[in-house]
Scaffold this active site. Structure first.
Site, PDB file in Angstrom:
ATOM      1  N   GLY A 228       0.832  -1.199   0.000  1.00  0.00           N
ATOM      2  CA  GLY A 228       0.000   0.000   0.000  1.00  0.00           C
ATOM      3  C   GLY A 228       0.861   1.241   0.000  1.00  0.00           C
ATOM      4  CB  SER A 229       0.085   4.711   0.955  1.00  0.00           C
ATOM      5  OG  SER A 229      -0.143   4.660   2.353  1.00  0.00           O
ATOM      6  CB  VAL A 232      -0.338   2.973   5.375  1.00  0.00           C
ATOM      7  CG1 VAL A 232      -0.818   1.788   6.201  1.00  0.00           C
ATOM      8  CG2 VAL A 232      -1.454   4.002   5.253  1.00  0.00           C
ATOM      9  N   GLY A 233       2.755   2.221   5.263  1.00  0.00           N
ATOM     10  CA  GLY A 233       3.802   1.222   5.442  1.00  0.00           C
ATOM     11  C   GLY A 233       4.842   1.640   6.462  1.00  0.00           C
ATOM     12  CD  GLU A 250       5.114  -3.090  -3.687  1.00  0.00           C
ATOM     13  OE1 GLU A 250       5.645  -1.990  -4.003  1.00  0.00           O
ATOM     14  OE2 GLU A 250       3.975  -3.405  -4.040  1.00  0.00           O
ATOM     15  CB  CYS A 284       3.536   0.339  -6.498  1.00  0.00           C
ATOM     16  SG  CYS A 284       3.770  -1.424  -6.799  1.00  0.00           S
TER      17      CYS A 284
END
Length: 482
Positions: A228-229, A232-233, A250, A284
């Protein structure tokens, strides 16, 4: 209204204990509900992890041959139901039929690849300097792992993670994004039918506000794999640091394609177009930066401009469409805001075809946009996650490589050249986890290690044999035989 899907918990398909559901809508026709999922809460969550802990013990005991056989049966069922899964992805996520069909096929390949690996080595004999001593390296599962998956690849990302996680012998709890959760629950039905024991897989759908920190901080979790973003990661990395929970992230990308003076334009233009605008740029690995050596810049600019002007935007189910909608109204607004800010900062539009037909009247559609920018503008650095390509010109390959690396991201890059020396110089100098020569920044195969550097990823790669490493641990054994 579509089908009301249930969550797989302890081998049964169940509703949320509160009876509440969350609707899922078609981004091409926002008033059209394509299905619903349970709105789980904390009580549901505790039960999911409780049965997963039991499932982990059962699944581990089956051995890799049996585990691989289940994955292979799942791959067969995915292929058998390809048409239905394709339609589901198109309706809930908005991909074109061709893109969704390709995603279904790739998901099957992940289960075939890891299912076949059930016959691979899960350890090795080791020499030992002590007389009469047998030594070995054993590969063991971690236990219960949590997978958090995104909406943009709602079937293939779960498959990418589930394949190695399950083959390694773990029980899995998976939380799909609420914008496109239906096909993940359909995949859970397939794995259940393929013979996955009760508790080995649990699915969780619900609002983040209702699930809270318990989702990632449950005491049974041994690892979290997130796609995800970047925001957030990195938050997950910080929150789980020091907890003993293994974390794989990722995240975002701002991927650059470099076109050198000696490039073959017949390869460059369609490849750049596919890398930048397929899946409406919502990948991505999408090509979002185009760096062109000055000697060929006018030719590239003109050719890409013509190609972008010819792109057709509309519902993914409509024949002849190149780009479907973006995820939702928020994504639509954010992408257009990026473009407006770029223009205010001095960027110029090279191509931005006007939306027509249904795309102009309803749905979360965005115009494919090709911009001329400079490297100081925000759009050159910020991830847009939409159908926007920005171009700059440089004099030398050295300048081009410096621009590729001048980014907080390091996911994927590519160079177009006929010079093998330039190709290897690029490979050695760029700071990205994936590098392509005369190929797009996207499109990596199931047996290729995948993952980015810097703020695009973590230390663990996905896919290939590398994908197993995150979901397993090594135990070294020494036995005195006499």
């Amino acid at each position: 209204m579509g089908r009301n899907y249930k969550n797989l918990v302890g081998g049964n398909f169940v509703a949320a204990r509160n009876g509440e559901t969350l609707a899922v809508f078609n981004p091409a026709r926002p008033s059209e509900q394509v299905g619903s999922v349970p709105a789980m809460g904390l009580q549901d969550l505790d039960h999911v992890f409780e049965v997963a802990s039991e499932g982990a013990r059962t699944w581990r005991a089956q051995g890799s041959l049996s585990r691989g056989a289940v994955l292979l049966r799942a791959a067969q069922l995915i292929r058998k139901r390809s048409a239905d899964l394709t339609d589901l992805i198109v309706s809930e996520m908005g991909k074109t039929t061709a893109e969704a069909s390709g995603e279904v096929g790739k998901a099957a390949e992940f289960f075939e690849y890891y299912g076949s690996m059930g016959r691979d080595e899960f350890g090795q004999f080791l020499p030992d300097g002590r007389d009469g001593t047998f030594a070995a390296r054993l590969i063991e599962p971690l236990g219960v792992v949590l997978l958090i998956t995104p909406w943009n690849d709602p079937l293939v990302t779960p498959a990418r993670k589930l394949g190695p996680a399950l083959l390694a012998g773990n029980a899995v709890v998976i939380k799909p994004a609420l914008l496109a959760p239906l096909v993940t629950l359909a995949l859970a039905e397939i794995l259940h039918e393929a013979g996955l024991p009760a508790g080995t897989l649990g699915t969780v759908t619900g609002r983040v506000a209702d699930l809270g920190d318990r989702l990632i901080e449950h005491e049974s979790i041994k690892a979290v794999s997130f796609t995800g973003s970047t925001a957030v990661g990195k938050s997950l990395q910080r929150r789980l640091a020091g907890s003993g929970v293994r974390v794989q992230t990722e995240m975002g990308g701002k991927n650059a394609a470099v076109v050198l003076d000696d490039a073959d334009l017949d390869i460059v233009v369609p490849t750049i177009l596919a890398g930048a605008f397929a899946q409406a740029g919502q990948r991505c690995t999408a090509t979002s930066r185009l760096i062109v050596q000055r000697g060929i810049a006018s030719q590239v600019r003109e050719a890409v401009t013509r190609a972008v002007e010819e792109l057709r935007v509309g519902p993914g189910s409509q024949e002849g469409v190149d780009l479907g909608p973006v995820a939702d109204e928020r994504a639509q607004s954010t992408i257009r805001d990026h473009v407006s800010r770029a223009l205010a900062q001095g960027a110029s539009v090279l191509a931005r075809p006007t939306l027509t037909g249904q795309a102009a009247l309803e749905g979360h559609f965005v115009e494919p946009t090709f911009l001329s920018v400079d490297a100081q503008q925000d759009i050159w650095r910020e991830e847009v996650f939409g159908p926007v390509l920005a171009m700059v010109e440089v004099d030398t390959m050295t300048e081009a490589i410096a621009l590729v690396n001048d980014s907080e991201y390091g996911l994927s890059s590519s160079v177009f050249t006929r010079d093998l020396g330039n190709a290897f110089a690029f490979i050695n100098a760029v700071e990205t986890g994936q590098v392509s020569i005369n190929q797009p920044t996207s499109g990596w195969d199931v047996h290729h290690p995948f993952g980015g550097f810097k703020d695009s990823g973590s230390g663990y790669k996905e896919q290939a044999h590398d994908g197993i490493a995150f979901y397993s641990k090594v135990k070294t054994v020494a036995i005195r035989t006499h």
